[in-house]
Design an enzyme around this catalytic site. Sequence first.
Site, short mmCIF file in Angstrom:
data_model
loop_
_atom_site.label_atom_id
_atom_site.label_comp_id
_atom_site.label_asym_id
_atom_site.label_seq_id
_atom_site.Cartn_x
_atom_site.Cartn_y
_atom_site.Cartn_z
CD GLU A 225 -2.91 1.17 2.31
OE1 GLU A 225 -2.82 0.32 3.20
OE2 GLU A 225 -3.74 2.08 2.31
CB ALA B 14 0.99 -2.23 11.60
CG MET B 15 0.34 -3.29 4.93
SD MET B 15 -0.67 -1.85 4.46
CE MET B 15 -1.92 -2.64 3.45
CD GLU B 16 -4.67 -2.01 5.83
OE1 GLU B 16 -3.68 -1.59 6.46
OE2 GLU B 16 -5.35 -1.30 5.07
CD GLU C 227 -2.58 -2.00 10.79
OE1 GLU C 227 -3.10 -2.16 9.68
OE2 GLU C 227 -2.18 -0.87 11.19
CG HIS D 183 -7.46 -1.75 8.16
ND1 HIS D 183 -8.29 -0.81 7.61
CD2 HIS D 183 -6.33 -1.09 8.52
CE1 HIS D 183 -7.68 0.38 7.66
NE2 HIS D 183 -6.50 0.24 8.21
N1 B3K Z 1 -2.91 0.97 5.66
C1 B3K Z 1 -1.58 1.12 6.23
C2 B3K Z 1 -0.90 2.36 5.80
C3 B3K Z 1 -0.20 2.28 4.51
C4 B3K Z 1 0.63 3.52 4.28
C5 B3K Z 1 1.22 3.57 2.93
N2 B3K Z 1 2.09 4.71 2.75
C6 B3K Z 1 -1.61 1.05 7.72
C7 B3K Z 1 -2.89 1.37 8.36
O1 B3K Z 1 -3.43 2.43 8.27
O2 B3K Z 1 -3.43 0.49 8.98
ZN ZN Z 2 -5.33 1.81 8.81
#
Ligand code: B3K
Ligand code: ZN
Length: 893
Positions: free
Chosen positions: A137, A278-280, A314, A317
């Site tokens: 992302e 973090a990333m989901e 996360e 999400h």
């Molecule tokens: N969705 C990711 C963020 C991604 C950022 C990209 N530059 C984390 C979050 O908001 O949960």
């Molecule tokens: Zn988020």
Amino acid sequence: MSDSMNQQESAALRQEVQVHYRSDYEPFPYDIQSVYLNFKLNPEATVVESVLEVQRRAGFAPDERLCLDGVNLELLSVAIDEQPLDESQYQLLEEGLEILKVPDSFKLSIQVKISPETNTSLEGLYLSNGKYCTQCEAEGFRKITFYPDRPDVMSKFIVRIEADAEEFPHMLSNGNRIEYGELEEGKQFALWEDPFKKPSYLFALCAGDYDLLTDNFQTMTGREVRLEVYVDKGKLDQCHHAMESLKKAMKWDEDVFGLEYDLDIYMIVAVGDFNMGAMENKGLNIFNTKYVLASQDTATDTDFIDVEGVIGHEYFHNWTGNRVTCRDWFQLSLKEGLTVFRDQEFTADQTDHGVKRIEDVKVIRSHQFAEDAGPMAHPIRPDSYIEMNNFYTVTVYNKGAEVIRMYQTLLGRDGFKRGLDVYFERHDGQAVTCEDFVRAMEDANHYDLQQFRRWYSQAGTPEVQIRSFYDEQKRRLRLGFKQSCPDTPGQKDKEPFHIPVKVGLLNDSGQDIELKPITVGDNDAQVEGDIIHLKSTEQSVTFDDVPPNAIPSLLRGFSAPVKLDYNYSQGDLIYLFAHDSDSFNRWQAGQELFSQVIFELCDKLEAGQELFFSDAVIQAVKNILDNTTLDGQFQSLALTIPSINALMEEVDSIDIDYLIEARNYLKHTLAQELELDWLLHYQTNHHVGDFEQDKEAISRRAIAGTCLSYLMALEKDDVYQLALKQLGSANNMTDASTALQLIVHSNYENKLAVAEDFYQKWQNEELVVNKWLVVMATDPADETIDRIESLLDHPSFELKNPNKVRSLISAFTSANPSQFHRADGRGYQYLARQIKALYAVNPQTAARLTGAFNRWRKFDEKRQMMMREQLEEILQMPELSKDVFEIASKALK
Ligand code: B3K
Ligand code: ZN
């Protein structure tokens, strides 16, 4: 000569930069029914093979080309239905691949080579501490293979990973592992299948040798889910809290929103090199170590709460983001605002609603209001961007969450829940827009949100001016409201917002009186319970049966993200500080009292007058401190003077030197006048003995820390000894880091030796070393600038690691106002040098740093000039990244 060359180059760059507009949205002409990816992992030459089943969508012409995104990829081969294409059949673009003629339905096979080892952008596939991981992302998947890298193209993924078995025993991707086997030459492979359709930004891959913690969760319908947390070797004892947090989050989402997890496995991998928190990714979250690892020795109470909150975020999400995703990146707040709101509610339920609300509003006040008032101001649903990564902002996230919270205020908890139910019923498995969300809320509740939609389209912080008029004879109180919203870049003359203002009235025994709104004229705003609905520029509300001297408590709970202007007297504020039943407004009254005092002191400084303020303020502070019915965390927040950042947002132009001096004077005077009180409360609350982490223990540590902080302002040797003792005997990181910070930020003569001891003790705990860097960077002493210069070469620092950059450089710019804004400009020069060193290495992190110059126009002429100069120099840099270009060029506009 070279100067003018540079100018030409950057002018050329300026022309090349592509701006993306929300209004340009067009659907992708093809469906990707399935994706097969095969990774042959190798640090400098990973081969990625992809096979896509593609079908032209109904309504698109057969001569339509197929355009795929791709960045930094070496194309090895491309074939349609097994027939290799030659160079006349496709075109390699700077950021993509265009296939000139394709059938209606076909199999597309592509092979590319990438180099994870040299990928320092931390986007795409890269290495962190010798292990592979990904971040896709917003647009990182295009650094892995050619693909329609946009969130509205959703597909089922099957992923095969092949690597050396010994070095990479764990090989992970999204979904379920369906096959695993050994290969020749000590290699192995794993095959993963994700049964849910997803956009490319949710793809993930990790491979390495980790320590693994496992557990189980039984869902509300009785399904067993396997939970796995992967961390660097030796960190297993620091991931139990993360696991507990995950289970709590899963249960909470079932209990509160009826949302159940949908795969048989949920994995979290912690990595040390990560651009954000973090990333989901579906079924395979990748986390910054900062939001996974926590133990009594290494993490503070706040860290524990933050880990729980981000794990929750996360996880949440999975429904708000993954099952229902965004049509395009302009809709980012659809998933982020909503998910932040959900994590805020989760944390509030686990901790304390009042305290959590205050913490969240502090972020809005000091960061989001600043963004809204600066060159990067944008609505929660932006209209354009140059680099999407620059729009993961406090506006999209936190103001977005405030907008979601307002739905709950307008529709009630049940109505909000009904709206969400309709949203999921309608859109599960789809990529949708903010408008779809509003419509679900509207339809589920038969509520007109036409005007409310302006929160999505208009940028800037609305200002609400309130004046009160009391009619003694009729015992009526009239409140007159005027709303306005300042112009922001590209937006002038805003339309009025629908603003819910929650109010109360306090009588002279500190009690809330019943609100009896009456109709008096056309200008009346509608009142529902304690909510006033502002909808036009000027409105009023009249309450009947109001005793004389009643004091209004306005915008309770911060019911809308607006700035309030009401002429509270100091007496009113002191009264509300002592009595308001709304804990947010009680805290707010104290903050406003402090800031009134500080700005009065600033005026005195400017006029060359002697400094003083009313004893009543001191007494008000003492009353909060002595009030044993109050929670310690609330007391700590209520007794903390607003930060310089928050104060800066209250005025149009800043004399930073006076502001800092006035704030210090207030703190010092309160410290002196109440010395014995601070000491007494420190001694009663500072606990030595067994470590507890229940609410009471956390509250005690919070208030003890605040007391010690006031005492340290006295610069006395016996207080230094107290802090040293706390540091030396601490059995937890909260007490230790509080003491360390107070000592290093004081004038204690041996403070550097204390700092060095701390570093020596913790040098092998990266996250603790980061705290040490923050403490070093935020010391208000004049020597700090030299120290942070040499820290760039310290073994603890690494420019390529975003956590280090945030600890040393962002902490300096955001939390050391006196040194960042040094009159000699060295603070600005330091920042600019780091941006120049970083933009090519990690454009995202460099762009974040650049934002520290955004508020340059608020300062005195000399500082304005110095900041502008740095921005101009940055813009002259060769091959400047578009991330930094966007921030720096908008700042100068
Ligand atoms: N969705 C990711 C963020 C991604 C950022 C990209 N530059 C984390 C979050 O908001 O949960
Ligand atoms: Zn988020």
